[in-house]
Scaffold this motif. Structure first.
Motif, PDB file in Angstrom:
ATOM      1  N   MET B 132      17.322  34.401  -1.393  1.00 24.73           N
ATOM      2  CA  MET B 132      18.021  33.112  -1.351  1.00 24.73           C
ATOM      3  C   MET B 132      17.577  32.310  -0.132  1.00 24.73           C
ATOM      4  O   MET B 132      17.287  31.119  -0.219  1.00 24.73           O
ATOM      5  CB  MET B 132      19.538  33.332  -1.280  1.00 24.73           C
ATOM      6  N   TYR B 133      17.533  32.999   1.021  1.00 21.14           N
ATOM      7  CA  TYR B 133      17.114  32.304   2.247  1.00 21.14           C
ATOM      8  C   TYR B 133      15.661  31.848   2.173  1.00 21.14           C
ATOM      9  O   TYR B 133      15.311  30.748   2.594  1.00 21.14           O
ATOM     10  CB  TYR B 133      17.314  33.228   3.465  1.00 21.14           C
ATOM     11  N   GLN B 134      14.813  32.708   1.629  1.00 20.41           N
ATOM     12  CA  GLN B 134      13.392  32.358   1.535  1.00 20.41           C
ATOM     13  C   GLN B 134      13.174  31.098   0.703  1.00 20.41           C
ATOM     14  O   GLN B 134      12.354  30.245   1.027  1.00 20.41           O
ATOM     15  CB  GLN B 134      12.599  33.517   0.916  1.00 20.41           C
ATOM     16  N   ILE B 150       8.939  35.491  -2.642  1.00 17.67           N
ATOM     17  CA  ILE B 150      10.090  35.747  -3.526  1.00 17.67           C
ATOM     18  C   ILE B 150       9.681  36.554  -4.760  1.00 17.67           C
ATOM     19  O   ILE B 150      10.400  37.442  -5.210  1.00 17.67           O
ATOM     20  CB  ILE B 150      10.746  34.412  -3.948  1.00 17.67           C
ATOM     21  N   PHE B 151       8.491  36.266  -5.289  1.00 16.88           N
ATOM     22  CA  PHE B 151       8.068  36.944  -6.516  1.00 16.88           C
ATOM     23  C   PHE B 151       7.992  38.455  -6.302  1.00 16.88           C
ATOM     24  O   PHE B 151       8.436  39.246  -7.137  1.00 16.88           O
ATOM     25  CB  PHE B 151       6.729  36.399  -7.012  1.00 16.88           C
ATOM     26  N   MET B 192      23.590  40.794 -10.133  1.00 16.49           N
ATOM     27  CA  MET B 192      22.704  40.657  -8.969  1.00 16.49           C
ATOM     28  C   MET B 192      21.252  40.494  -9.409  1.00 16.49           C
ATOM     29  O   MET B 192      20.485  39.710  -8.848  1.00 16.49           O
ATOM     30  CB  MET B 192      22.846  41.877  -8.060  1.00 16.49           C
ATOM     31  N   GLU B 193      20.902  41.246 -10.445  1.00 17.10           N
ATOM     32  CA  GLU B 193      19.521  41.164 -10.938  1.00 17.10           C
ATOM     33  C   GLU B 193      19.235  39.766 -11.484  1.00 17.10           C
ATOM     34  O   GLU B 193      18.155  39.203 -11.267  1.00 17.10           O
ATOM     35  CB  GLU B 193      19.319  42.230 -12.022  1.00 17.10           C
ATOM     36  N   ARG B 194      20.244  39.187 -12.161  1.00 17.66           N
ATOM     37  CA  ARG B 194      20.074  37.846 -12.704  1.00 17.66           C
ATOM     38  C   ARG B 194      19.911  36.832 -11.572  1.00 17.66           C
ATOM     39  O   ARG B 194      19.113  35.911 -11.668  1.00 17.66           O
ATOM     40  CB  ARG B 194      21.269  37.451 -13.593  1.00 17.66           C
ATOM     41  N   ILE B 195      20.669  37.039 -10.503  1.00 15.94           N
ATOM     42  CA  ILE B 195      20.525  36.135  -9.345  1.00 15.94           C
ATOM     43  C   ILE B 195      19.086  36.179  -8.833  1.00 15.94           C
ATOM     44  O   ILE B 195      18.471  35.158  -8.554  1.00 15.94           O
ATOM     45  CB  ILE B 195      21.524  36.515  -8.224  1.00 15.94           C
ATOM     46  N   GLY B 196      18.547  37.404  -8.773  1.00 11.65           N
ATOM     47  CA  GLY B 196      17.151  37.559  -8.360  1.00 11.65           C
ATOM     48  C   GLY B 196      16.212  36.793  -9.274  1.00 11.65           C
ATOM     49  O   GLY B 196      15.304  36.093  -8.808  1.00 11.65           O
ATOM     50  N   ASP B 197      16.449  36.859 -10.592  1.00 12.53           N
ATOM     51  CA  ASP B 197      15.616  36.111 -11.546  1.00 12.53           C
ATOM     52  C   ASP B 197      15.670  34.614 -11.284  1.00 12.53           C
ATOM     53  O   ASP B 197      14.651  33.916 -11.298  1.00 12.53           O
ATOM     54  CB  ASP B 197      16.082  36.379 -12.982  1.00 12.53           C
ATOM     55  N   HIS B 198      16.883  34.136 -11.032  1.00 13.24           N
ATOM     56  CA  HIS B 198      17.016  32.693 -10.771  1.00 13.24           C
ATOM     57  C   HIS B 198      16.321  32.299  -9.481  1.00 13.24           C
ATOM     58  O   HIS B 198      15.765  31.193  -9.386  1.00 13.24           O
ATOM     59  CB  HIS B 198      18.498  32.287 -10.734  1.00 13.24           C
TER      60      HIS B 198
END
Lengths: 316, 221, 250
Positions: B132-134, B150-151, B192-198
């Motif tokens: 998120m910060y990145q 991020i990827f 949490m995983e979905r947040i990572g995807d977004h």
């Protein structure tokens, strides 16, 4: 005028509302405004009076000539030759002579003048030859008309051997009006937006086609005005015909272009300065002046009608 | 500053504010789940409305800029990216809200510390916070290379998420009476995983905005 | 085949180097927009394509411009023949002081056409192509000056089309028109693309993006970038282009 003033007053009220209510600010601005308004009112009053004065002088001259000359005008005056040492009879030969001279000079100056105007504006734009011709033309128009008379006498009467004749007089008058014709042609052509020329050329038209089919029809109304003005000038000139064509007294009409003729301005000059009896001829002089003025006026009216006709034809 | 630039800057500022708020939502959610802090979860739940308000505002800002200024080139890419980042952020906030609701709905829920360590929930939460910060960093500094990280972060998140079901299933077999809490834990992992995807999606938009590269649906390294 | 192929074109107004090494290739039935700030050379380049700059004294050109494979600056080229092939529409509508019919017939007549049936056919066809027919069909013998500005401009387009050009050059054709007339001209450009290649100079960037397939950005006499319009308006290569199209210029 009145409404404009009212509006100005209104704007003043409007703007003073925006000025912060500091006493000095408000009064300062309104006083400077009223002084502005006063100086404007005074200036325009002066301008107005001056232009009225011009009209007044013109009306005075015309009124004077008309009132003095009107009583001698009759059918006989217009159609008969002068009699008894120009103290009686009419001015017919002089009218005819003037018309011949106008016609003759036009035949000479119009084609040459229009063509050189076209050359200068359409072909020789910006080059040195055109600039030279333009300077020469300007100089020519500054030459006093009596010098034209002298030159005409030297060239046409003597060197070319025409003698005192319609052709010599016409050529001299033609020379006199040439600068005016060239200038008006050039100015009229200059007034036509360059985009019309580009539009025509971009369609594959040649320069000549462009000038002939697009530019000249548009410039024509203005050119006509210039031509007519030059006729007005020619018909009133005395000095150039003095040594080249005008006859002191010639009761018969010319039979060829190599004949002398009488002409109105010269006739007027003669009977007011050196007639057989100046006092008696005075009435005839005013009549002659009236006819001359009438002819010039007529020419101007025709000019206006023609110009309107052609400009309507252009716009349709 | 020109009028359009002013409008674009307003949009940028609003988006950054929303972004910061969403980051706070995500970190607070993570903290609340790790510490079973119901008050913190309550705070997250209450702030969800504020995120929604930002989303609406940014949406209409984007719409207005496109309608009134017809931006082109980098301006156009910025507005389009902002529009998409905006909806991604809103989705992220939704997931954070969802996790906080789990905690609020089950005030007595306690998770086994051993299970949390084994599934590496903390690692996942930290990873997501970092992403998120990145993203915000890359956007604020207009540096696409920041977004590139991020990827690869997302691969770590995916890996933790992939391992979780097996560990949790084993745990349920051993402790069938804790199945209810475990299902909630599983759902937290999913979110949490979905947040990572977004976060990855946002990174793609940042690439599109800055470098005009379309990275969508292509393998990233 | 390339319909226009400009190679290493340099152009001077006396001492002023107005165009610097311009290279442009234009394919058939495409619309090319040339954009750039005032005085950047875009109009100058456009006017090189039908040799309109010949009318200005003291100009000089080097390099070559090929139209349909022929160098239009070769010594044996007849300029009036070239201008039949490359028509032009100007910034200000400039219909001649003639009837609507005669305006369109003018190009045919000055090029020596005397067959009246043919002229009439061509005139009607051209007015129809210029999307003006419905508005003027009952007043072909009325003065062109009676038309509105937008109609006059479409008449000028019809006039250019009448002599069956291959390329139509447009020098800011809608800059003097109201938005509705502008939209009509833009629609027309889209229609004309089927039969003609169009090169348009415009100050209006939205217009360039709406009507053109390719866009060229001129700055200080150089062609900074020439590429697909979609590319120019989403992701221009050059920083200078981006500054111009996003309005951050100067």
């Amino acid at each position: 005028m009145k409404t404009t003033k009212k509006q100005e007053t209104n704007t003043n009220f409007g703007s003073s509302q925006f000025i912060p209510p500091v006493a000095g600010g408000v009064s300062g601005s309104s006083s400077s405004y009223s002084s502005k308004r006063w100086s404007q009112a005074i200036a325009f009053t002066i301008f107005k009076l001056m232009s009225y004065a011009v009209v007044a002088i013109l009306v005075l001259i015309l009124g004077f000539i008309v009132s003095k000359g009107f009583q001698v005008i009759s059918w006989d005056f217009l159609t008969k030759s002068p009699e008894e040492g120009m103290t009686k009879g009419g001015i017919y030969p002089a009218i005819v002579g003037t018309l011949y001279l106008v016609l003759g000079s036009s035949l000479f100056s119009f084609p040459i003048g229009i063509m050189s105007g076209i050359y200068m504006n359409e072909y020789a734009t910006g080059n040195k030859i055109a600039a030279f011709i333009r300077i020469m033309t300007n100089n020519l128009s500054a030459v006093p008309s009596v010098v034209f008379g002298l030159f005409g006498m030297a060239l046409f009467v003597n060197v070319m051997g025409f003698g005192d004749s319609i052709i010599a007089g016409s050529l001299t008058l033609g020379l006199l009006s040439l600068p005016l014709v060239i200038r008006t042609t050039e100015e009229s052509l200059k007034a036509i937006d360059f985009s019309y020329r580009e539009g025509s050329l971009a369609l594959g038209a040649t320069k000549l086609q462009t000038i002939w089919k697009v530019i000249m029809p548009m410039a024509f109304p203005n050119i006509i005005t210039g031509l007519i003005l030059s006729i007005g000038r020619v018909s009133g000139e005395t000095a150039p015909i003095l040594f080249t064509v005008a006859a002191y007294f010639l009761p018969k009409l010319p039979t060829s272009i190599f004949d002398q003729v009488m002409a109105l301005p010269y006739h007027l000059y003669v009977i007011t300065t050196s007639g057989t009896n100046i006092e008696i001829s005075r009435g005839i002089a005013y009549g002659t002046a009236l006819v001359l003025i009438f002819i010039v006026l007529l020419v101007n009216v025709i000019a206006t009608i023609l110009r309107d006709y052609f400009s309507r034809k252009v716009k349709m | 500053m020109r009028h359009l630039e002013q409008e674009l800057d307003n949009l940028r500022q609003d988006l950054i504010k929303m972004w910061r708020l969403v980051i706070t939502q995500v970190t607070n959610t993570g903290d609340s789940i790790l510490t079973f802090d119901k008050d913190l979860a309550m705070q997250v739940s209450m702030r969800e409305k504020k995120v929604d308000a930002y989303e609406l505002k940014n949406d209409s800002n984007c719409e207005n800029i496109i309608a009134l200024y017809q931006p082109v080139a980098i301006d156009l890419r910025f507005v389009l990216a902002a529009l998409k980042i905006n909806s991604n952020l809103e989705r992220i906030a939704d997931f954070a809200y969802g996790i906080s609701r789990i905690l609020i709905a089950n005030p007595s829920m306690i998770l086994d510390a051993e299970l949390i360590t084994e599934t590496n929930l903390r690692g996942m939460i930290e990873q997501v916070n970092k992403m998120m910060y990145q993203g915000l960093d890359a956007f604020e500094n207009e540096k696409s290379e920041f977004a590139a990280a991020i990827f690869s972060e997302d691969y770590i998140v995916d890996e933790i998420n992939n391992n979780a079901p097996r560990i949790i299933a084993n745990y349920i077999q051993k402790n069938p009476d804790r199945a209810f809490e475990c299902l909630h834990l599983m759902s937290t992992f999913r979110k949490m995983e979905r947040i990572g995807d977004h976060c990855s999606n946002i990174a793609e938009e940042i690439f599109f905005y800055i470098d005009a590269k379309v990275l969508k649906h292509s393998p990233k390294k | 085949m390339l319909i226009i192929d400009a190679k290493n074109v340099d152009f001077y107004y006396s001492d002023f180097h107005a165009l610097k090494n311009i290279n442009i290739e234009v394919e058939k039935n495409k619309v090319i927009a040339l954009i750039g700030p005032s005085g950047c050379g875009k109009s100058t380049f456009l006017r090189l394509l039908n040799r309109m700059n010949d009318l200005i004294d003291g100009t000089r050109m080097t390099g070559s411009i090929l139209v349909e494979g022929e160098n239009i600056y070769a010594p044996n080229v007849r300029v009036d023949e070239l201008r039949k092939k490359v028509g032009m529409v100007f910034q200000k509508p400039n219909p001649f002081p003639k009837t609507i019919f005669e305006n369109v017939a003018y190009g045919l007549r000055v090029n020596g056409n005397t067959d009246n049936t043919f002229i009439e056919e061509r005139v009607i066809e051209s007015i129809k192509s210029a999307a003006l027919w419905d508005e003027v069909k009952d007043k072909l013998n009325k003065s062109a000056f009676a038309l509105s500005g937008g109609q006059q401009q479409r008449l000028c387009i019809a006039r250019a089309l009448a002599i069956s050009p291959k390329v139509v050059l447009m020098d800011e054709p809608a800059s003097a028109l109201d938005p509705i007339s502008t939209a009509k001209i833009e629609e027309l450009i889209y229609e004309l693309k089927k039969d003609y290649t169009i090169v348009i100079v415009t100050h209006n960037m939205q217009q360039a993006s709406r009507v053109s397939d390719k866009t060229g950005y001129f700055y200080l006499g150089e062609l900074v970038e020439f590429d697909d319009t979609t590319k120019i308006f989403t992701n221009p290569k050059e920083y200078s282009t981006q500054n111009y199209i996003t309005g951050r210029f100067g």
